[in-house]
Design a protein around this motif. Sequence first.
Motif, PDB file in Angstrom:
ATOM      1  N   GLY A   1       0.807  -1.214   0.000  1.00 48.34           N
ATOM      2  CA  GLY A   1       0.000   0.000   0.000  1.00 48.34           C
ATOM      3  C   GLY A   1       0.837   1.259   0.000  1.00 48.34           C
ATOM      4  O   GLY A   1       2.025   1.238  -0.334  1.00 48.34           O
ATOM      5  N   ALA A   2       0.209   2.360   0.393  1.00 48.49           N
ATOM      6  CA  ALA A   2       0.848   3.674   0.387  1.00 48.49           C
ATOM      7  C   ALA A   2       0.755   4.298   1.772  1.00 48.49           C
ATOM      8  O   ALA A   2      -0.263   4.176   2.454  1.00 48.49           O
ATOM      9  N   TRP A   3       1.833   4.957   2.157  1.00 44.82           N
ATOM     10  CA  TRP A   3       1.890   5.644   3.445  1.00 44.82           C
ATOM     11  C   TRP A   3       2.434   7.056   3.257  1.00 44.82           C
ATOM     12  O   TRP A   3       3.252   7.302   2.362  1.00 44.82           O
ATOM     13  N   ILE A   4       2.006   7.961   4.145  1.00 43.83           N
ATOM     14  CA  ILE A   4       2.579   9.298   4.161  1.00 43.83           C
ATOM     15  C   ILE A   4       4.016   9.194   4.655  1.00 43.83           C
ATOM     16  O   ILE A   4       4.290   8.529   5.656  1.00 43.83           O
ATOM     17  N   SER A   5       4.934   9.843   3.959  1.00 46.24           N
ATOM     18  CA  SER A   5       6.356   9.715   4.277  1.00 46.24           C
ATOM     19  C   SER A   5       6.653  10.142   5.712  1.00 46.24           C
ATOM     20  O   SER A   5       6.094  11.115   6.223  1.00 46.24           O
ATOM     21  N   LYS A   6       7.534   9.395   6.321  1.00 43.28           N
ATOM     22  CA  LYS A   6       7.991   9.701   7.674  1.00 43.28           C
ATOM     23  C   LYS A   6       9.480   9.438   7.744  1.00 43.28           C
ATOM     24  O   LYS A   6       9.956   8.379   7.323  1.00 43.28           O
ATOM     25  N   LEU A   7      10.224  10.402   8.266  1.00 47.89           N
ATOM     26  CA  LEU A   7      11.670  10.258   8.375  1.00 47.89           C
ATOM     27  C   LEU A   7      12.059   9.905   9.802  1.00 47.89           C
ATOM     28  O   LEU A   7      11.410  10.344  10.751  1.00 47.89           O
ATOM     29  N   ASP A   8      13.115   9.145   9.943  1.00 50.78           N
ATOM     30  CA  ASP A   8      13.664   8.993  11.286  1.00 50.78           C
ATOM     31  C   ASP A   8      14.684  10.106  11.520  1.00 50.78           C
ATOM     32  O   ASP A   8      14.965  10.919  10.637  1.00 50.78           O
ATOM     33  N   ARG A   9      15.221  10.147  12.714  1.00 52.94           N
ATOM     34  CA  ARG A   9      16.101  11.260  13.091  1.00 52.94           C
ATOM     35  C   ARG A   9      17.315  11.338  12.175  1.00 52.94           C
ATOM     36  O   ARG A   9      17.692  12.422  11.715  1.00 52.94           O
ATOM     37  N   ALA A  10      17.949  10.191  11.894  1.00 52.65           N
ATOM     38  CA  ALA A  10      19.160  10.193  11.075  1.00 52.65           C
ATOM     39  C   ALA A  10      18.879  10.697   9.669  1.00 52.65           C
ATOM     40  O   ALA A  10      19.658  11.472   9.105  1.00 52.65           O
TER      41      ALA A  10
ATOM     42  N   TYR B   1      18.872  17.712   6.158  1.00 53.15           N
ATOM     43  CA  TYR B   1      19.186  19.099   6.516  1.00 53.15           C
ATOM     44  C   TYR B   1      20.642  19.443   6.196  1.00 53.15           C
ATOM     45  O   TYR B   1      20.942  20.552   5.751  1.00 53.15           O
ATOM     46  N   LYS B   2      21.540  18.506   6.399  1.00 51.27           N
ATOM     47  CA  LYS B   2      22.945  18.766   6.059  1.00 51.27           C
ATOM     48  C   LYS B   2      23.112  18.943   4.551  1.00 51.27           C
ATOM     49  O   LYS B   2      23.913  19.784   4.102  1.00 51.27           O
ATOM     50  N   ILE B   3      22.360  18.170   3.776  1.00 46.87           N
ATOM     51  CA  ILE B   3      22.398  18.345   2.314  1.00 46.87           C
ATOM     52  C   ILE B   3      21.817  19.707   1.941  1.00 46.87           C
ATOM     53  O   ILE B   3      22.371  20.425   1.096  1.00 46.87           O
ATOM     54  N   ARG B   4      20.702  20.067   2.570  1.00 55.26           N
ATOM     55  CA  ARG B   4      20.078  21.364   2.291  1.00 55.26           C
ATOM     56  C   ARG B   4      21.026  22.529   2.611  1.00 55.26           C
ATOM     57  O   ARG B   4      21.019  23.545   1.920  1.00 55.26           O
ATOM     58  N   GLU B   5      21.825  22.362   3.646  1.00 58.81           N
ATOM     59  CA  GLU B   5      22.775  23.420   4.007  1.00 58.81           C
ATOM     60  C   GLU B   5      23.744  23.720   2.872  1.00 58.81           C
ATOM     61  O   GLU B   5      24.285  24.836   2.788  1.00 58.81           O
ATOM     62  N   ARG B   6      24.000  22.742   2.022  1.00 55.88           N
ATOM     63  CA  ARG B   6      24.932  22.921   0.899  1.00 55.88           C
ATOM     64  C   ARG B   6      24.209  23.295  -0.393  1.00 55.88           C
ATOM     65  O   ARG B   6      24.678  24.168  -1.137  1.00 55.88           O
ATOM     66  N   LEU B   7      23.079  22.637  -0.640  1.00 56.18           N
ATOM     67  CA  LEU B   7      22.393  22.841  -1.914  1.00 56.18           C
ATOM     68  C   LEU B   7      21.696  24.197  -2.007  1.00 56.18           C
ATOM     69  O   LEU B   7      21.775  24.875  -3.035  1.00 56.18           O
ATOM     70  N   GLU B   8      20.998  24.585  -0.970  1.00 60.84           N
ATOM     71  CA  GLU B   8      20.189  25.797  -1.069  1.00 60.84           C
ATOM     72  C   GLU B   8      21.019  27.077  -1.134  1.00 60.84           C
ATOM     73  O   GLU B   8      20.661  28.001  -1.879  1.00 60.84           O
ATOM     74  N   PRO B   9      22.129  27.195  -0.412  1.00 60.71           N
ATOM     75  CA  PRO B   9      22.982  28.365  -0.637  1.00 60.71           C
ATOM     76  C   PRO B   9      23.507  28.439  -2.075  1.00 60.71           C
ATOM     77  O   PRO B   9      23.655  29.536  -2.624  1.00 60.71           O
ATOM     78  N   LEU B  10      23.776  27.290  -2.688  1.00 55.04           N
ATOM     79  CA  LEU B  10      24.187  27.275  -4.091  1.00 55.04           C
ATOM     80  C   LEU B  10      23.074  27.837  -4.971  1.00 55.04           C
ATOM     81  O   LEU B  10      23.321  28.690  -5.837  1.00 55.04           O
TER      82      LEU B  10
ATOM     83  N   CYS C   1      16.417  12.697   8.728  1.00 54.63           N
ATOM     84  CA  CYS C   1      16.107  14.126   8.782  1.00 54.63           C
ATOM     85  C   CYS C   1      17.378  14.962   8.874  1.00 54.63           C
ATOM     86  O   CYS C   1      17.542  15.942   8.140  1.00 54.63           O
ATOM     87  N   ILE C   2      18.276  14.580   9.763  1.00 52.56           N
ATOM     88  CA  ILE C   2      19.523  15.332   9.934  1.00 52.56           C
ATOM     89  C   ILE C   2      20.352  15.276   8.649  1.00 52.56           C
ATOM     90  O   ILE C   2      20.953  16.274   8.235  1.00 52.56           O
ATOM     91  N   GLU C   3      20.380  14.108   8.009  1.00 48.86           N
ATOM     92  CA  GLU C   3      21.115  13.987   6.751  1.00 48.86           C
ATOM     93  C   GLU C   3      20.562  14.951   5.701  1.00 48.86           C
ATOM     94  O   GLU C   3      21.332  15.650   5.016  1.00 48.86           O
TER      95      GLU C   3
END
Length: 226
Positions: A77-86, A92-101, A88-90
């Motif tokens: 079936g289908a589920w609404i996406s859910k992230l675990d802590r690791a 955000y670390k990617i976003r810290e690099r991509l979005e300033p670019l 989510c942190i990963e």
Amino acid sequence: MAGRRTSGGTEGNGAALASGRVTDALRDAILSGRLRPGSRVRQEELAEEYGISRIPVREALRQLESEGLVILVPNSGAWISKLDRAECIEIYKIRERLEPLALSESSANLSPETLARLEDLVSRIEAADGIDEFLQLDREFHLLSYEGARMPQLAQMIHKFWNTTQQYRRAFAASVGKAGMAAVHHEHRLILEALKRRDGEQAGLILYGHIRRTRLQLEQHTEMFA
């Protein structure tokens, strides 16, 4: 033959429109928090609710999966996406690099009209009444500020990461209090001023700190990942 082609085209258009309606409705429900992370999405119930077959429902779910909002499990079936802590942190670390670019690439290409809209959004964010309004305006501000980057692959990744971390931005906004929101507003102003100067490098540095501060705040609240 011509009549059959027209009929098939009409049916195809109808299915596409139905799929689009379901996609838009589910996306809005997920991003607004009405559908909770980890909850199941039942195709048969959606088909009945919208008075359509399961085919456009499946297409809608595939589209939402590509956006990072839904997880499809074969034969389950289908589920609404859910992230675990690791995860989510990963992200955000990617976003810290991509979005300033994206922001630094966008800076030189933002029109005066877009800059004026960004300034209006900053003011509206500061005056926002409640978390839902803040999240909507904050999302519009940041994604609009990347509009001039002209890097479609990067834009696609950023949109997906924004979708998959929406629930954590909601939790962040609920947890920071007035002092934390004051810092958010100040950083928005600094980003805007750098963009108005066409200083993409400085805007990117401010944005890096803006996203990083959110990540560090999230790392302190393990209950958000229960």
